[in-house]
Design a protein around this motif. Structure first.
Motif, mmCIF file in Angstrom:
data_model
loop_
_atom_site.group_PDB
_atom_site.id
_atom_site.type_symbol
_atom_site.label_atom_id
_atom_site.label_comp_id
_atom_site.label_asym_id
_atom_site.label_seq_id
_atom_site.Cartn_x
_atom_site.Cartn_y
_atom_site.Cartn_z
ATOM 1 N N SER A 66 11.060 13.851 3.512
ATOM 2 C CA SER A 66 9.683 13.748 2.375
ATOM 3 C C SER A 66 9.349 13.262 1.644
ATOM 4 O O SER A 66 10.277 12.085 1.471
ATOM 5 N N SER A 67 8.060 12.914 1.830
ATOM 6 C CA SER A 67 7.580 11.386 1.466
ATOM 7 C C SER A 67 7.865 9.875 1.717
ATOM 8 O O SER A 67 8.289 9.729 0.553
ATOM 9 N N LEU A 95 2.053 11.140 6.854
ATOM 10 C CA LEU A 95 2.944 10.109 6.044
ATOM 11 C C LEU A 95 2.515 8.957 6.147
ATOM 12 O O LEU A 95 3.027 8.254 7.639
#
Length: 137
Positions: A66-67, A95
């Motif tokens: 994530s991120s 992303l």
């Protein structure tokens, strides 16, 4: 007198916000120039997907957490694996590397994109090996 102070404070805050946004845009432009995107942009089912491919051998697919972005994996792990494998590192849609337009992708579609990476012939079919390796963070 109090009205003048409030007006000056408001103008000062607006000026500070504008200056901050301007400096942030400058910093982002410098970072983009210093660290250009690695790899290539692929079209998978009409969705632009950023991927980095390195090495030769059986396929190993790495997907960042994530991120994150591909550099999470290409900084150290992918080069080590690339000595014995063909490493394919994906940016999750939406992303990291920006494309012209990124539609909102639901999680089940993310899975389908990464499991059906055959339109660009990125994951090779190897009849002698039925095992595929998928790594994530």
């Amino acid at each position: 007198m109090a009205v003048k102070i409030w007006i000056l404070l408001t103008l000062g805050l607006i000026g500070f916000a504008a200056f901050t946004l301007w400096r942030a845009a400058q910093s982002e432009a410098r970072a983009a120039q210093a660290f250009p995107p690695e790899g290539q942009i692929l079209d998978v089912d009409g969705i632009a997907v950023h991927a980095v491919v390195m090495g030769d051998g059986p396929d190993v697919v790495l997907i960042h957490g994530s991120s994150g972005n591909t550099r999470d994996m290409t900084f150290a792990l992918a080069p080590i694996l690339a000595k014995n494998y063909r490493v394919i590192v994906f940016d999750r849609p939406g992303l990291a590397i920006r494309t012209v337009s990124i539609p909102k992708v639901k999680p089940f579609k993310n899975r389908r994109i990464f499991c059906s990476v055959q339109p660009p012939n990125l994951v090779q079919r190897n009849p002698s090996s039925r095992d595929k390796v998928l790594g994530g963070q």
